[in-house]
Design a protein around this motif. Structure first.
Motif, mmCIF file in Angstrom:
data_model
loop_
_atom_site.group_PDB
_atom_site.id
_atom_site.type_symbol
_atom_site.label_atom_id
_atom_site.label_comp_id
_atom_site.label_asym_id
_atom_site.label_seq_id
_atom_site.Cartn_x
_atom_site.Cartn_y
_atom_site.Cartn_z
ATOM 1 N N PHE A 229 6.308 1.772 7.264
ATOM 2 C CA PHE A 229 6.409 0.469 7.373
ATOM 3 C C PHE A 229 7.861 -0.049 7.054
ATOM 4 O O PHE A 229 8.372 -0.809 7.925
ATOM 5 C CB PHE A 229 5.519 -0.231 6.517
ATOM 6 N N GLU A 230 8.622 0.409 6.023
ATOM 7 C CA GLU A 230 9.751 0.044 5.720
ATOM 8 C C GLU A 230 10.855 0.621 6.901
ATOM 9 O O GLU A 230 11.836 -0.128 7.142
ATOM 10 C CB GLU A 230 9.920 0.582 4.502
ATOM 11 N N ALA A 231 10.557 1.663 7.479
ATOM 12 C CA ALA A 231 11.424 2.133 8.399
ATOM 13 C C ALA A 231 11.433 1.399 9.618
ATOM 14 O O ALA A 231 12.454 0.986 10.178
ATOM 15 C CB ALA A 231 11.111 3.521 8.866
ATOM 16 N N PHE B 256 0.692 -1.144 -0.237
ATOM 17 C CA PHE B 256 0.072 -0.075 0.083
ATOM 18 C C PHE B 256 0.892 1.447 -0.174
ATOM 19 O O PHE B 256 2.214 1.175 0.746
ATOM 20 C CB PHE B 256 -0.982 -0.121 1.266
ATOM 21 N N GLU B 257 0.367 2.219 -0.559
ATOM 22 C CA GLU B 257 1.014 3.318 -0.529
ATOM 23 C C GLU B 257 0.740 4.355 1.047
ATOM 24 O O GLU B 257 1.654 4.519 1.799
ATOM 25 C CB GLU B 257 0.905 4.738 -1.458
ATOM 26 N N PRO C 129 2.267 1.795 11.655
ATOM 27 C CA PRO C 129 2.293 2.424 10.326
ATOM 28 C C PRO C 129 1.079 2.660 9.430
ATOM 29 O O PRO C 129 0.425 1.426 9.451
ATOM 30 C CB PRO C 129 3.492 1.608 9.800
ATOM 31 N N ARG C 130 1.129 3.694 8.822
ATOM 32 C CA ARG C 130 -0.048 3.904 7.794
ATOM 33 C C ARG C 130 0.569 4.003 6.238
ATOM 34 O O ARG C 130 -0.313 4.370 5.383
ATOM 35 C CB ARG C 130 -1.077 4.866 8.191
ATOM 36 N N SER C 131 1.731 4.145 6.088
ATOM 37 C CA SER C 131 2.292 4.575 4.978
ATOM 38 C C SER C 131 3.687 3.503 4.844
ATOM 39 O O SER C 131 4.172 2.840 5.647
ATOM 40 C CB SER C 131 3.063 6.085 4.907
#
Length: 365
Positions: A199-201, A90-91, A193-195
């Motif tokens: 999430f990747e961080a 997701f973005e 996380p919502r972006s």
């Protein structure tokens, strides 16, 4: 099924006020309201017809939660819902969706086991709780390679593996330590996380810290495993049939303390106390051989609280309240059988009685 969580404290306050005699909620531990005195909850359709009824609201909610969520999703007409999501692609996932003439919806990831779904919730608190579990599932999926490497690289000595053998396999030990280390890390982060960027961080931070966290778990496990091996010979009476109640209690205590998966499930802060608990057991076992009568006398003091814990374990009680009682009992054992080791917090029969009462009152500080 339990009585209204506020019933016992309210009754105790009323009787104290009207009689002038101090009465605590623990006086009513184990007493249940008869069914006809408990509130009856009825679930009805839009036309007023009864769909279901129960005197247990939590049970009713659990039984109908799925249907209610589907109906809410249809009413909100949200088109972002998805199923069988294997990775974060997701973005952004908005925390709230508002549309004119429709109820607010709260999107969240939902853990399905190997994958997740993106669903909408009517309540924000439920959405946040589900989202944290869904995010954890995607993190575990993405960390699969890091988890395998941590399994292989953990520096477990052959000696430690042999001492651990009565508790399980070496591979099981590796899995418990790595999974426990990951759980320690997950408790340090807000899993909301919502972006994609957030999430990747989060994923990157966990990947860097996973192996060190597993090594920290190993450091906690080593003295526990070694002390258990030292304690084992002391769990057998010097003569067959001697002090059966005391030796049975020692074995039961150790089996519960080192239950399968304890190195994975018990928080690191609590695991740090396990060596003291096991040392306390060995001191008790040594003294038991010299004075069985005194040990039995002390055992009688701890048994009511220990049995209360065993009765409620796996029952419908507040987990925090059960945990509170469980570790208070362990500290009480130290205070009775190995005072020189000192307790981690004050413990007394009064505190234990309050902890037992909390199992029925729905509190658990």
């Amino acid at each position: 099924m339990h009585s209204d969580p506020g019933f016992r404290p309210a009754l105790a306050r009323f009787l104290t006020r009207t009689t002038g005699v101090a009465i605590g909620a623990e006086a009513f531990a184990g007493i249940e309201l008869p069914p006809h005195l408990r509130m009856r909850f009825s679930l009805r359709d839009p036309q007023g017809g009864e769909l279901a009824a129960s005197r247990d609201l939590a049970e009713l909610r659990a039984q109908w939660r799925g249907q209610a969520r589907e109906a809410f999703a249809r009413k909100t007409d949200v088109d972002l819902t998805r199923e069988n999501v294997q990775a974060w692609d997701f973005e952004t996932i908005p925390p709230r969706i508002a549309a004119a003439g429709k109820p607010d919806a709260f999107p969240a990831l939902v853990d399905l086991g190997a994958s997740v779904a993106l669903q909408v919730f009517e309540r924000n608190d439920e959405a946040r709780a589900a989202h944290a579990r869904g995010v954890e599932r995607l993190l575990r999926n993405a960390l699969a390679g890091d988890i395998r490497r941590a399994h292989r690289q953990l520096p477990i000595s052959r000696t430690l593996a042999l001492k651990h053998a009565p508790l399980g396999t070496l591979e099981g030990l590796r899995e418990d330590l790595v999974d426990g280390g990951l759980s320690d890390l997950l408790h340090q982060y807000d899993l909301q996380p919502r972006s994609r960027e957030d999430f990747e961080a989060l994923l990157g931070a966990l990947a860097r810290k996973l192996f060190p966290a597993a090594v920290e778990r190993l450091k906690l496990a080593e003295p526990i495993i070694e002390l258990r091996a030292e304690l084992t010979p002391w769990l057998r009476p010097p003569r067959p049939g001697q002090s059966p109640a005391s030796y049975a209690d020692l074995r039961e205590q150790l089996d519960d303390l080192l239950a399968p998966g304890f190195l994975r499930q018990v928080p690191a802060a609590r695991l740090a106390h396990f060596p003291r608990y096991i040392k306390g057991m060995q001191l008790r076992a040594e003294r038991l051989r010299r004075d069985p009568g005194k040990d039995l006398q002390r055992l009688q003091q701890v048994l009511p609280y220990w049995r209360a814990y065993l009765r409620q374990r796996g029952g419908d009680v507040v987990p925090a309240a059960l945990e509170r009682l469980r570790w208070l009992v362990e500290e009480y054992r130290v205070s009775l059988f190995a005072q020189e080791l000192k307790t981690a917090e004050p413990v007394s029969p009064k505190r234990l009685q309050a902890a037992v009462a909390a199992l029925g009152s729905g509190t658990g500080r």
